[in-house]
Scaffold this motif. Structure first.
Motif, PDB file in Angstrom:
ATOM      1  N   ILE A   9     -28.330   2.133   7.381  1.00 13.20           N
ATOM      2  CA  ILE A   9     -27.574   1.470   6.325  1.00 13.20           C
ATOM      3  C   ILE A   9     -26.165   1.213   6.839  1.00 13.20           C
ATOM      4  O   ILE A   9     -25.564   2.079   7.475  1.00 13.20           O
ATOM      5  CB  ILE A   9     -27.506   2.339   5.054  1.00 13.20           C
ATOM      6  CG1 ILE A   9     -28.910   2.579   4.496  1.00 13.20           C
ATOM      7  CG2 ILE A   9     -26.615   1.688   4.001  1.00 13.20           C
ATOM      8  CD1 ILE A   9     -28.937   3.576   3.341  1.00 13.20           C
ATOM      9  N   ALA A  10     -25.625   0.027   6.567  1.00 14.95           N
ATOM     10  CA  ALA A  10     -24.251  -0.295   6.950  1.00 14.95           C
ATOM     11  C   ALA A  10     -23.405  -0.526   5.704  1.00 14.95           C
ATOM     12  O   ALA A  10     -23.757  -1.351   4.860  1.00 14.95           O
ATOM     13  CB  ALA A  10     -24.219  -1.536   7.837  1.00 14.95           C
ATOM     14  N   LEU A  11     -22.318   0.214   5.590  1.00  9.80           N
ATOM     15  CA  LEU A  11     -21.294  -0.068   4.590  1.00  9.80           C
ATOM     16  C   LEU A  11     -20.154  -0.779   5.300  1.00  9.80           C
ATOM     17  O   LEU A  11     -19.604  -0.259   6.281  1.00  9.80           O
ATOM     18  CB  LEU A  11     -20.776   1.206   3.928  1.00  9.80           C
ATOM     19  CG  LEU A  11     -21.637   1.753   2.774  1.00  9.80           C
ATOM     20  CD1 LEU A  11     -22.845   2.505   3.320  1.00  9.80           C
ATOM     21  CD2 LEU A  11     -20.828   2.663   1.863  1.00  9.80           C
ATOM     22  N   ILE A  12     -19.836  -1.976   4.831  1.00  9.49           N
ATOM     23  CA  ILE A  12     -18.854  -2.833   5.493  1.00  9.49           C
ATOM     24  C   ILE A  12     -17.679  -3.041   4.536  1.00  9.49           C
ATOM     25  O   ILE A  12     -17.867  -3.424   3.381  1.00  9.49           O
ATOM     26  CB  ILE A  12     -19.484  -4.192   5.859  1.00  9.49           C
ATOM     27  CG1 ILE A  12     -20.746  -3.971   6.713  1.00  9.49           C
ATOM     28  CG2 ILE A  12     -18.479  -5.065   6.597  1.00  9.49           C
ATOM     29  CD1 ILE A  12     -21.587  -5.229   6.896  1.00  9.49           C
ATOM     30  N   TYR A  13     -16.468  -2.787   5.028  1.00 14.57           N
ATOM     31  CA  TYR A  13     -15.291  -2.816   4.177  1.00 14.57           C
ATOM     32  C   TYR A  13     -14.266  -3.844   4.669  1.00 14.57           C
ATOM     33  O   TYR A  13     -14.007  -3.960   5.863  1.00 14.57           O
ATOM     34  CB  TYR A  13     -14.579  -1.456   4.182  1.00 14.57           C
ATOM     35  CG  TYR A  13     -15.449  -0.260   3.923  1.00 14.57           C
ATOM     36  CD1 TYR A  13     -15.516   0.338   2.658  1.00 14.57           C
ATOM     37  CD2 TYR A  13     -16.202   0.305   4.949  1.00 14.57           C
ATOM     38  CE1 TYR A  13     -16.304   1.446   2.429  1.00 14.57           C
ATOM     39  CE2 TYR A  13     -17.004   1.421   4.728  1.00 14.57           C
ATOM     40  CZ  TYR A  13     -17.056   1.984   3.468  1.00 14.57           C
ATOM     41  OH  TYR A  13     -17.846   3.093   3.246  1.00 14.57           O
ATOM     42  N   ASP A  14     -13.674  -4.535   3.730  1.00 14.38           N
ATOM     43  CA  ASP A  14     -12.384  -5.171   3.952  1.00 14.38           C
ATOM     44  C   ASP A  14     -11.361  -4.024   4.007  1.00 14.38           C
ATOM     45  O   ASP A  14     -11.695  -2.874   3.686  1.00 14.38           O
ATOM     46  CB  ASP A  14     -12.103  -6.129   2.793  1.00 14.38           C
ATOM     47  CG  ASP A  14     -10.736  -6.756   2.854  1.00 14.38           C
ATOM     48  OD1 ASP A  14     -10.322  -7.181   3.947  1.00 14.38           O
ATOM     49  OD2 ASP A  14     -10.057  -6.796   1.808  1.00 14.38           O
ATOM     50  N   PHE A  15     -10.120  -4.292   4.383  1.00 12.81           N
ATOM     51  CA  PHE A  15      -9.126  -3.209   4.415  1.00 12.81           C
ATOM     52  C   PHE A  15      -8.015  -3.408   3.388  1.00 12.81           C
ATOM     53  O   PHE A  15      -7.894  -2.644   2.439  1.00 12.81           O
ATOM     54  CB  PHE A  15      -8.530  -3.057   5.816  1.00 12.81           C
ATOM     55  CG  PHE A  15      -7.672  -1.823   5.943  1.00 12.81           C
ATOM     56  CD1 PHE A  15      -8.245  -0.587   6.190  1.00 12.81           C
ATOM     57  CD2 PHE A  15      -6.290  -1.900   5.803  1.00 12.81           C
ATOM     58  CE1 PHE A  15      -7.467   0.562   6.282  1.00 12.81           C
ATOM     59  CE2 PHE A  15      -5.493  -0.761   5.895  1.00 12.81           C
ATOM     60  CZ  PHE A  15      -6.089   0.475   6.140  1.00 12.81           C
ATOM     61  N   ASP A  16      -7.215  -4.463   3.570  1.00 13.05           N
ATOM     62  CA  ASP A  16      -6.086  -4.691   2.659  1.00 13.05           C
ATOM     63  C   ASP A  16      -6.585  -4.965   1.247  1.00 13.05           C
ATOM     64  O   ASP A  16      -7.381  -5.880   1.014  1.00 13.05           O
ATOM     65  CB  ASP A  16      -5.256  -5.888   3.133  1.00 13.05           C
ATOM     66  CG  ASP A  16      -4.605  -5.655   4.486  1.00 13.05           C
ATOM     67  OD1 ASP A  16      -4.451  -4.488   4.870  1.00 13.05           O
ATOM     68  OD2 ASP A  16      -4.255  -6.653   5.154  1.00 13.05           O
ATOM     69  N   GLY A  17      -6.136  -4.148   0.293  1.00 13.92           N
ATOM     70  CA  GLY A  17      -6.551  -4.320  -1.092  1.00 13.92           C
ATOM     71  C   GLY A  17      -7.885  -3.671  -1.401  1.00 13.92           C
ATOM     72  O   GLY A  17      -8.267  -3.596  -2.570  1.00 13.92           O
ATOM     73  N   THR A  18      -8.583  -3.213  -0.368  1.00 13.99           N
ATOM     74  CA  THR A  18      -9.892  -2.580  -0.547  1.00 13.99           C
ATOM     75  C   THR A  18      -9.811  -1.083  -0.272  1.00 13.99           C
ATOM     76  O   THR A  18     -10.153  -0.259  -1.123  1.00 13.99           O
ATOM     77  CB  THR A  18     -10.940  -3.233   0.366  1.00 13.99           C
ATOM     78  OG1 THR A  18     -11.083  -4.610  -0.003  1.00 13.99           O
ATOM     79  CG2 THR A  18     -12.294  -2.539   0.224  1.00 13.99           C
ATOM     80  N   LEU A  19      -9.368  -0.720   0.914  1.00 13.09           N
ATOM     81  CA  LEU A  19      -9.154   0.687   1.253  1.00 13.09           C
ATOM     82  C   LEU A  19      -7.689   1.085   1.088  1.00 13.09           C
ATOM     83  O   LEU A  19      -7.369   2.248   0.868  1.00 13.09           O
ATOM     84  CB  LEU A  19      -9.606   0.965   2.689  1.00 13.09           C
ATOM     85  CG  LEU A  19     -11.105   0.758   2.976  1.00 13.09           C
ATOM     86  CD1 LEU A  19     -11.393   0.959   4.455  1.00 13.09           C
ATOM     87  CD2 LEU A  19     -11.959   1.685   2.129  1.00 13.09           C
ATOM     88  N   SER A  20      -6.816   0.106   1.214  1.00 13.85           N
ATOM     89  CA  SER A  20      -5.370   0.328   1.117  1.00 13.85           C
ATOM     90  C   SER A  20      -4.788  -0.595   0.048  1.00 13.85           C
ATOM     91  O   SER A  20      -5.177  -1.763  -0.042  1.00 13.85           O
ATOM     92  CB  SER A  20      -4.715   0.033   2.470  1.00 13.85           C
ATOM     93  OG  SER A  20      -3.325   0.217   2.418  1.00 13.85           O
ATOM     94  N   PRO A  21      -3.857  -0.089  -0.781  1.00 16.60           N
ATOM     95  CA  PRO A  21      -3.352  -0.896  -1.901  1.00 16.60           C
ATOM     96  C   PRO A  21      -2.615  -2.170  -1.503  1.00 16.60           C
ATOM     97  O   PRO A  21      -2.670  -3.169  -2.216  1.00 16.60           O
ATOM     98  CB  PRO A  21      -2.402   0.068  -2.630  1.00 16.60           C
ATOM     99  CG  PRO A  21      -2.872   1.433  -2.259  1.00 16.60           C
ATOM    100  CD  PRO A  21      -3.383   1.303  -0.846  1.00 16.60           C
ATOM    101  N   LYS A  22      -1.899  -2.151  -0.368  1.00 19.99           N
ATOM    102  CA  LYS A  22      -1.096  -3.299   0.027  1.00 19.99           C
ATOM    103  C   LYS A  22      -1.506  -3.777   1.421  1.00 19.99           C
ATOM    104  O   LYS A  22      -2.145  -3.036   2.170  1.00 19.99           O
ATOM    105  CB  LYS A  22       0.397  -2.917   0.045  1.00 19.99           C
ATOM    106  CG  LYS A  22       0.960  -2.517  -1.301  1.00 19.99           C
ATOM    107  CD  LYS A  22       2.476  -2.378  -1.266  1.00 19.99           C
ATOM    108  CE  LYS A  22       2.943  -1.243  -0.370  1.00 19.99           C
ATOM    109  NZ  LYS A  22       4.417  -1.038  -0.443  1.00 19.99           N
TER     110      LYS A  22
END
Length: 300
Positions: A9-22
């Motif tokens: 299984i792959a969990l794929i993330y954006d970073f800005d605004g997704t894992l980090s607020p700004k």
């Protein structure tokens, strides 16, 4: 092929605004250079309207120009050091460990889980964050550096639409940018089918990636900040509602990765669904194998 390979299984993330607020630049390089973030992004947008071209290239170029104007040296090691100031949404620090433990317990180790970041931000910054080593791979924009460790021009550029290339790289197991993904690869040979993916993003810039994943049978979640603007409106939530309404995502949830919060519970629901699908496909593969019904290449 005599063994079932599609058990990841792959969990794929954006970073800005997704894992980090700004945006990551607002924690790092912009304060270093002495630029107000609102002024910087306004100038990026202004130059984009005036000059055209690619807005991501404009922001990467403008960062270098501003540093040069103010006689501020920012080398690759400086980006990594500045990354210590990057902040995360609640629960991000131990999110991956919790998800991995959940999948391990649900499947007795039969199903693997991998985590990826695909970001238009700077890889040099991401490499210095405290969570970088938790990811199987991180795809992001990068600079080319001269022998003085000075960034000269973009070496790799990732935009909203080009993010989808890296989803196909994960799908096909060809994660080195030097490897071509254009040749046909049968679906049964792809190590991580789209059905085994969960894409997590926060807004309009994630639409191409969400569309590719969902259109191919995968899953996506849109996360939102829990804050109001000066007019009392939560624009982040409103955007996620639109994505949910038009079918871009399976769920929306506050960007709170803490234990037992809504995001974790909804992610676990998707994980359980994927695990069940993997178990079904694996048993079907074994049934065909034991009855001599795999073709010459091992397709089930």
């Amino acid at each position: 092929m005599t063994n079932f390979i599609q058990n990841t299984i792959a969990l794929i993330y954006d970073f800005d605004g997704t894992l980090s607020p700004k945006p990551m630049q607002e924690y790092t390089v912009l304060p270093k250079v002495g630029i107000e973030s609102n002024d910087f992004w306004a100038e990026v947008n202004s130059k984009f309207r005036e000059e055209g071209g690619e807005s991501m290239l404009i922001y990467m170029r403008l960062l270098l120009e501003k540093a040069e104007e103010r006689h501020v040296h920012i080398g690759k090691s400086d980006f990594a050091e500045l990354a210590k100031g990057v902040e995360y949404f609640p629960g991000v620090d131990d999110w991956i460990a919790r998800i991995n433990t959940f999948v391990e317990q649900e499947t007795n180790g039969i199903v693997n889980v991998e985590h990826y970041i695909i970001s238009a931000g700077l890889k040099e910054i991401l490499e210095g964050t405290s969570i970088f080593d938790q990811f199987t791979n991180v795809f992001a924009s990068e600079y080319y550096y001269d022998h003085h460790d000075v960034p000269k021009f973009p070496k790799q550029l990732i935009t909203d639409t080009s993010k989808t290339q890296f989803i196909f790289r994960i799908n096909k197991g060809k994660q080195n940018p030097s490897e071509s993904i254009n040749n046909h690869m049968p679906l049964y040979l792809r190590p991580i089918p789209f059905q085994n993916m969960i894409y997590i993003g926060d807004g309009e810039t994630d639409v191409p990636s969400m569309t590719v994943v969902k259109a191919n049978g995968g899953n996506s979640i849109a996360v939102y900040k829990q804050e109001l603007d000066e007019m009392g409106v939560n624009k982040s939530l409103d955007m996620c509602k639109v994505l949910f309404k038009v079918g871009r995502v399976n769920f929306i949830a506050p960007a709170d990765y803490s234990k037992n919060e809504i995001l974790e519970e909804r992610t676990k629901i998707l994980l359980k669904s994927i695990i069940t699908h993997i178990e079904y496909e694996k048993e079907r593969f074994e049934c065909k194998k034991e009855n001599g019904l795999l073709d010459e290449q091992g397709a089930a």
